[in-house]
Design a protein around this motif. Sequence first.
Motif, short mmCIF file in Angstrom:
data_model
loop_
_atom_site.label_atom_id
_atom_site.label_comp_id
_atom_site.label_asym_id
_atom_site.label_seq_id
_atom_site.Cartn_x
_atom_site.Cartn_y
_atom_site.Cartn_z
N ARG A 57 15.48 -79.51 58.32
CA ARG A 57 16.66 -78.78 57.96
C ARG A 57 17.97 -79.84 58.22
NH1 ARG A 57 19.11 -74.45 62.11
NH2 ARG A 57 20.65 -73.63 60.88
N THR A 60 18.00 -81.61 54.81
CA THR A 60 18.61 -80.66 53.77
C THR A 60 19.92 -80.63 54.04
OG1 THR A 60 16.67 -79.65 53.95
CG2 THR A 60 18.48 -78.45 52.85
N MET A 61 20.54 -80.60 55.40
CA MET A 61 21.98 -80.37 55.45
C MET A 61 22.61 -81.76 54.94
SD MET A 61 22.52 -78.58 59.06
CE MET A 61 22.14 -76.72 58.97
N MET A 64 23.07 -81.85 51.43
CA MET A 64 24.02 -80.84 50.92
C MET A 64 25.28 -81.46 51.00
SD MET A 64 22.23 -77.16 52.24
CE MET A 64 23.94 -76.23 52.08
N VAL A 65 25.66 -82.25 52.20
CA VAL A 65 26.88 -82.86 52.68
C VAL A 65 27.15 -83.99 51.59
CG1 VAL A 65 28.13 -84.23 54.19
CG2 VAL A 65 27.04 -82.23 54.84
#
Length: 128
Positions: A57, A60-61, A64-65
């Motif tokens: 996770r 993944t974050m 995305m950033v």
Amino acid sequence: DGDLIEVTTAPHMRLPVAAIYRLTEVLFRNVCDQRLQDRKYLLAERFFTTLSGRMLRLNTMLSMVQQIIATPLPFPYYHLCKTLLFMYFLSFPFFIDIELGLWANIGELSCLSIALMGLDAIATELEN
């Protein structure tokens, strides 16, 4: 003659991704195993799925950033911000109240306008 462009083919990994990879590697290496009972400090298997899910996770974050940072602002948005800032500066004289004094009417509005123009300049530099 012309300038030569040097292209590197060495693999490159961003530091946060490398840290997440290293933490995941340590997690996999220290899971409780029947063959490794001689080690004093091991990670129980019940925590393994939770921690590996958290690492996934987090990765993944982070991606995305990085995608948000790499996405450029559209040109009409830039012009809209410039137009709104210009309209705000044009409306300054209509907010003058003589009872508030010189500092409130000229000083504070000048500081605010300098700050807003500075933010606009920073945003323009970051966009390029």
